[in-house]
Design an enzyme around this catalytic site. Structure first.
Site, PDB file in Angstrom:
ATOM      1  CE  LYS A  38      62.349  48.170  60.043  1.00 18.01           C
ATOM      2  NZ  LYS A  38      61.088  47.434  60.158  1.00 18.01           N
ATOM      3  CE  LYS A  73      60.087  50.662  48.322  1.00 19.70           C
ATOM      4  NZ  LYS A  73      58.884  51.677  48.071  1.00 19.70           N
ATOM      5  CG  HIS A 129      57.773  52.179  60.868  1.00 24.58           C
ATOM      6  ND1 HIS A 129      56.661  51.782  61.398  1.00 24.58           N
ATOM      7  CD2 HIS A 129      57.784  51.636  59.428  1.00 24.58           C
ATOM      8  CE1 HIS A 129      56.077  51.070  60.671  1.00 24.58           C
ATOM      9  NE2 HIS A 129      56.875  50.865  59.546  1.00 24.58           N
ATOM     10  CG  HIS A 176      55.688  40.948  52.765  1.00 24.23           C
ATOM     11  ND1 HIS A 176      56.496  41.689  51.873  1.00 24.23           N
ATOM     12  CD2 HIS A 176      55.144  41.807  53.580  1.00 24.23           C
ATOM     13  CE1 HIS A 176      56.261  42.969  52.323  1.00 24.23           C
ATOM     14  NE2 HIS A 176      55.720  43.001  53.459  1.00 24.23           N
ATOM     15  CB  CYS A 206      57.640  54.592  65.353  1.00 27.42           C
ATOM     16  SG  CYS A 206      57.165  52.736  64.962  1.00 27.42           S
ATOM     17  CB  CYS A 241      53.787  55.702  64.056  1.00 26.82           C
ATOM     18  SG  CYS A 241      54.919  54.971  62.737  1.00 26.82           S
ATOM     19  CB  CYS A 271      52.384  51.493  63.357  1.00 21.05           C
ATOM     20  SG  CYS A 271      54.152  51.244  63.519  1.00 21.05           S
ATOM     21  CG  HIS A 279      60.347  42.348  52.216  1.00 20.88           C
ATOM     22  ND1 HIS A 279      60.138  41.557  53.361  1.00 20.88           N
ATOM     23  CD2 HIS A 279      59.740  43.599  52.691  1.00 20.88           C
ATOM     24  CE1 HIS A 279      59.554  42.230  54.388  1.00 20.88           C
ATOM     25  NE2 HIS A 279      59.193  43.403  53.853  1.00 20.88           N
TER      26      HIS A 279
HETATM   27  N1  MSP Z   1      48.551  45.484  56.861  1.00 21.65           N
HETATM   28  C1  MSP Z   1      49.339  45.247  57.899  1.00 21.65           C
HETATM   29  C2  MSP Z   1      48.839  43.954  58.311  1.00 21.65           C
HETATM   30  C3  MSP Z   1      47.099  43.858  58.626  1.00 21.65           C
HETATM   31  S1  MSP Z   1      46.675  42.245  59.076  1.00 21.65           S
HETATM   32  C4  MSP Z   1      44.978  42.472  59.206  1.00 21.65           C
HETATM   33  C5  MSP Z   1      50.813  45.005  57.688  1.00 21.65           C
HETATM   34  N2  MSP Z   1      51.286  44.824  56.606  1.00 21.65           N
HETATM   35  S2  MSP Z   1      52.814  44.680  56.229  1.00 21.65           S
HETATM   36  O1  MSP Z   1      52.981  44.574  54.927  1.00 21.65           O
HETATM   37  O2  MSP Z   1      53.508  45.504  56.989  1.00 21.65           O
HETATM   38  O3  MSP Z   1      52.967  43.388  56.802  1.00 21.65           O
HETATM   39  C6  MSP Z   1      53.454  42.891  57.860  1.00 21.65           C
HETATM   40  C7  MSP Z   1      53.946  41.421  57.935  1.00 21.65           C
HETATM   41  O4  MSP Z   1      54.706  41.058  56.990  1.00 21.65           O
HETATM   42  C8  MSP Z   1      54.594  40.920  59.413  1.00 21.65           C
HETATM   43  O5  MSP Z   1      53.656  40.802  60.345  1.00 21.65           O
HETATM   44  C9  MSP Z   1      55.165  39.698  58.867  1.00 21.65           C
HETATM   45  O6  MSP Z   1      54.489  38.662  58.590  1.00 21.65           O
HETATM   46  C10 MSP Z   1      55.648  39.809  57.277  1.00 21.65           C
HETATM   47  N3  MSP Z   1      56.982  40.708  57.515  1.00 21.65           N
HETATM   48  C11 MSP Z   1      57.235  41.935  57.024  1.00 21.65           C
HETATM   49  N4  MSP Z   1      58.789  41.945  57.287  1.00 21.65           N
HETATM   50  C12 MSP Z   1      59.080  41.043  57.927  1.00 21.65           C
HETATM   51  C13 MSP Z   1      60.465  40.749  58.469  1.00 21.65           C
HETATM   52  N5  MSP Z   1      61.623  41.290  58.148  1.00 21.65           N
HETATM   53  N6  MSP Z   1      60.695  39.619  58.684  1.00 21.65           N
HETATM   54  C14 MSP Z   1      59.528  38.738  59.072  1.00 21.65           C
HETATM   55  N7  MSP Z   1      58.294  38.927  58.559  1.00 21.65           N
HETATM   56  C15 MSP Z   1      57.910  40.328  58.305  1.00 21.65           C
HETATM   57  O7  MSP Z   1      51.210  45.322  58.782  1.00 21.65           O
END
Ligand code: MSP
Length: 890
Positions: free
Chosen positions: A527, A530, A378, A253, A375, A358, A361, A250
């Site tokens: 936030k 889904k 979440h 990412h 948490c 959690c 996380c 999304h």
């Molecule tokens: N798998 C772990 C990370 C392991 S790294 C060794 C994880 N994955 S995640 O899919 O949840 O990705 C989190 C990351 O996605 C955040 O740190 C950020 O880079 C990005 N984002 C996910 N949602 C976001 C927003 N709403 N806004 C900005 N970035 C965010 O955690």
């Protein structure tokens, strides 16, 4: 007699800490990277050549220089490695003894002479220390001559090599001659405070960088830059988090990955050898649950979602060098190798634990971390889990980490996140649970020391950053790990800011260089999730508005480090204002003129006037500011300065009026158009990391033979250096305007957006960027309730005297007033319930005079009278003293 050949010198480094010395090469032909044996104070030493040999500069201060004896053999190198292991063990052992004996000293470094005859311990202490017992212990343990050397600040500086605690080049390098007070010139050159009372080391520990005389600093900086330029500074390694495969990509990412792409492109454009890593995190409960929901086997599921991530990135022009998956064999092997290492060291133990976990996380939370028992990420209640597991002794590294962060101010940035980590480290650091029994979760990596357990998530995922480089022996690892930088959002600050450095330290690996932390994209202040159905998918927007506009918007709208609210409405506003108007117009009007007046062929020109030179100066200034802001990850500021330049160039066109010159002075017209196209070229290069397609389109239109990364930042150093090889061409608009979008709900962040619109409408300026200072914009974003001084100054507030007052038929609330505010104005006010009309005559009031007129009950009201309301009613605000009608309030 044969003439003595001129003496050459090379710079040789001795330790990983970067300590360097110059040596004569003797008769050896040396290259960078060669291992050599050199003459040392006592005996010999092994070092690595880290500069090209050069002739000794006659102007260099005359100090004794030792020489290279010979090239090192494989045996020498092996011996050195062994010595380093002994040094590490001596350091650990000595620290342990110091702690045990509560000795008032701080151990800084240990050096074992190459011939292993002397082990020197360097320490700092402000008191006399009796270390007879300690020395006895050390001699017994290491069976060699032991020397304890007390060092002062200056020596410590020397030990730290070229880069100081503060992370500055040469802040506390070698050759400090004395501790004279710092000169203002020096402070200025190192960006320190210029107030003599405030000049102190940026690292807060030493007077290190202040100790130089300016000339010594300048001389050493030159040498150092040469070395650093060839070793570490021309390398850049950037990573994104590896994303969980329990959801599709999304906008969150996409943002992180685009940031990584922008910064990687910037460094490529600066001539750096760059490595950019992203990937997917595929183990753990969450993934198993998601696979079950979708009715696939876990393997089929992770393959499918990982592929979606992998295939999304090129579609939004992300150019990563590698895509890592935690299910890769190579990655799993590395995780097991590190686990074995840490286990063998005694940093892993088995124990029972009950805690609040959690699943989102994939970690336990302490009570203080939970928000109302939930948490914080979440907003769900954690599960109580109790079982026997393996734990990583993270607590062993707490003191070290506190010290490391204190001495490396840029380790975690921006500062707010560094402070968050420091605050966290103030409390006791609990050990980290790193396993799950296989019977409860089999989708993980089996522990090398207990097959009944698997590891997953943090002890698995974080290691991707080194497994992808081929740790421990891979060339990529050796090359890029020393310059590693991570990008993450604030949600995973703790694992990256605390777990990961401790894990690295335990495994004997140097910490990464910087952790760059950004905020969260929210949708309508909340936030993205889904269940709320408000997931913003990157491809949808990229398809609708174009990839470059989407990339631009994300990087321009979010202040790196702070949260931002995503609305399509603001994307469209930026699209129309910044891209279609400011940038698009500049490019199209300029190209059109070159084609119209010169058939696309400009002649070189050197007859520059003051206005042209001032535009040129402005662009050089912008290039420097841009580079600085990019290196600091303040992308929105980098874009703001580029837009300052765009605004200036649009103004230059308006002032120069090329259309008028076309009938009067062809030569001057040619010069003016040369200046304009030169700035457009600069703008295109600066925008390339953000909007690669657009930048290359502009470069093609400019008729340049080289485009994109082949047109590097240093090609901009000289005005007109890159020649045109084809005529300049006209092209369709880069960003045709799109229809405004109205969002149903307004959020508090819209305060800022309205403000920007206001600026846009202002006559004084073409663009907001001329008026809103970046820091101010950042402040306004940080505290959305704030308005800028400019906002306030745009209000026309005056004293008025009410001259006439009458009721309005059909309204119980409204009165029609005529007010003298230097001119007579009709104003409708909702005062009927509180004031009689005759009470109001000749009352002085405060009026906002420049509100947009509104018609109420068929009467046009031009202004607003200020009043205050409390539980007793509504009262007019009146001046303390009778004032002249029309007097301004400021
Ligand atoms: N798998 C772990 C990370 C392991 S790294 C060794 C994880 N994955 S995640 O899919 O949840 O990705 C989190 C990351 O996605 C955040 O740190 C950020 O880079 C990005 N984002 C996910 N949602 C976001 C927003 N709403 N806004 C900005 N970035 C965010 O955690």
């Amino acid at each position: 007699m044969s003439k003595e050949s001129p003496k050459k010198i090379v710079v040789i480094s001795f330790r990983k800490d970067g300590r360097i010395h110059e040596f004569y090469t003797g008769n050896f032909v040396l290259n960078k990277g060669d291992k050599v044996i050199v003459e040392a104070k006592e005996g010999i030493e092994l070092g690595t050549v880290c500069s090209k040999p050069r002739l000794r500069d006659a102007s260099m201060p005359d100090r004794p220089i030792r020489k290279v004896f010979r090239l090192a053999t494989a045996e020498d190198i092996e011996k050195k490695k062994k010595n380093e292991r002994i040094e590490a063990e001596a350091m650990r052992f000595c620290k342990e003894q110091i702690e045990k004996r509560k000795m008032p000293m701080n151990l800084i470094a240990v050096e074992l002479s190459f011939d292993i005859r002397r082990l020197t311990f360097f320490y700092i202490s402000t008191m006399r220390v009796d270390f007879r017992e300690l020395v006895k212990e050390l001699v017994q343990k290491f069976n060699t001559h032991v020397e304890m050397k007390q060092i002062g600040a200056r020596d410590l500086a020397g030990k730290l090599g070229g880069i100081g605690h503060c992370g500055r080049q040469l802040c506390c390098s070698l050759f400090l001659s004395n501790f004279d007070p710092i000169s203002i010139r020096m402070a200025k050159d190192q960006d320190l405070s210029l107030n003599p009372d405030k000049i102190s080391g940026i690292c807060g520990r030493l007077m290190c960088c202040l100790a130089y005389e300016y000339d010594t600093y300048a001389e050493r900086k030159k040498t150092h830059e040469e070395i650093m330029g060839q070793n570490s500074q021309d390398l850049f390694y950037i990573t994104t988090p590896i994303y969980y495969v329990n959801a599709e990509p999304h906008i969150g990412h996409a943002y992180t990955t685009i940031v990584a792409d922008v910064i990687a492109r910037f460094y490529r454009l600066s001539g750096f050898d760059t490595f950019f890593l992203t990937g997917t995190d595929e183990h753990g409960n969450k993934v198993v649950e998601a696979a079950e929901k979708s009715g696939e086997t876990v393997k089929a599921y992770v393959d499918r979602i990982s592929k979606i991530f992998k295939e999304t990135w090129p579609k939004i022009n992300i150019k990563n060098d590698y895509f890592v998956r935690t299910t890769d064999k190579n990655h799993q092997d590395t995780v097991r190798e590190i686990l074995s290492k840490v286990y063998a060291k005694g940093d892993v133990y088995f124990s029972e634990y009950e805690g609040k976990y959690c699943i989102g996380c994939e970690r336990f939370y302490t009570d203080t971390e939970l928000v109302q028992g939930k948490c914080p990420i979440h907003l769900t209640e954690p599960k109580i889990i109790s079982e026997e597991n393996y734990f990583f002794r993270m607590s062993n590294y707490q003191e070290w980490l506190i010290d490391y962060i204190a001495t490396h101010p840029d380790f975690i940035r921006p500062e707010r996140y560094r402070n968050e980590v420091i605050a966290f480290l103030r409390g006791p650091l609990e050990d980290l649970c790193i396993s799950r029994p296989k019977k409860r979760l089999s989708w993980g990596i089996p522990l090398p020391f207990d097959d009944n357990y698997v590891t997953y998530v943090w002890f698995d995922a974080l290691i991707n950053y080194i497994s992808a480089l081929g740790y421990p022996d891979g060339d990529l690892f050796k090359k890029f790990w020393p310059v590693a930088q991570h990008i993450i959002a604030k949600d995973i600050l703790k694992p990256h800011g605390i777990f990961w450095p401790c894990m690295l330290k335990a495994a004997g690996i140097e910490p990464y260089q910087h952790l760059n932390v950004h905020g969260y994209w929210n949708v309508n202040m909340g936030k993205m999730s889904k269940s709320l159905g408000n997931i913003v998918k990157p491809m949808d927007l990229a398809t609708k508005y174009g990839l470059d506009a989407f990339r631009y918007f994300l990087l321009r709208d979010m202040v790196f480090g702070l949260d931002s609210d995503f609305t399509e409405e603001s994307l469209v506003k930026r699209f129309n204002a910044d891209l279609a108007n400011d940038l698009g117009n500049l490019v199209s009007r300029s190209m059109n003129m070159v084609v119209k007046y010169f058939d696309g062929k400009l002649q070189p020109s050197s007859q520059f006037k003051e206005e042209d030179i001032s535009l040129q100066d402005a662009s050089y200034k912008v290039i420097e500011e841009y580079k600085d802001m990019m290196k600091k990850f303040t992308f929105h500021k980098a874009l703001i300065v580029v837009w300052v330049l765009i605004g200036k160039t649009n103004k230059y066109i308006d002032t120069m009026k090329p259309w008028a010159l076309a009938t009067q002075d062809q030569e001057r017209l040619n010069t003016v158009l040369n200046a304009i196209t030169e700035v457009i070229k600069i703008v295109s290069v600066l925008l390339w990391p953000f909007m690669p397609h657009t930048a290359e389109k502009i470069q093609h239109q400019l008729g340049l033979g080289i485009v994109g990364v082949k047109l590097p930042l240093n090609s901009l150093e000289k005005w007109g250096k890159v020649k045109k090889v084809r005529p300049i061409s006209k092209a369709p608009p880069l960003f045709p305007r799109v229809n405004p979008v109205k969002e149903p709900k307004r959020t508090h962040l819209d305060v800022k957006k309205v403000t920007e619109q206001g600026f846009k409408g202002s006559k004084k300026s073409d663009s907001i960027f001329d008026r809103v200072k970046p820091e101010m914009e950042e402040k306004m974003r940080e505290e959305p309730g704030l308005v800028s001084l400019e906002d306030f100054q745009r209000l026309d507030i005056r004293v008025g005297t009410i001259k006439e007052a009458e009721t309005i038929s059909g309204s119980k609330k409204l009165l029609k007033l005529v007010v003298d505010i230097g001119e007579r104005r009709t104003i409708v006010a909702g005062m009927a319930a509180y004031y009689q009309t005759n009470e109001l005559i000749n009352k002085q009031v405060i009026v906002i005079a420049n509100l947009v007129p509104v018609t109420l009950m068929k009467v046009e009201s031009r202004g607003m009278i200020l009043a205050v309301e409390d539980e007793k009613g509504v009262y007019l605000l009146i001046p303390d003293q009778e004032s002249k009608p029309g007097s301004k309030i400021s």
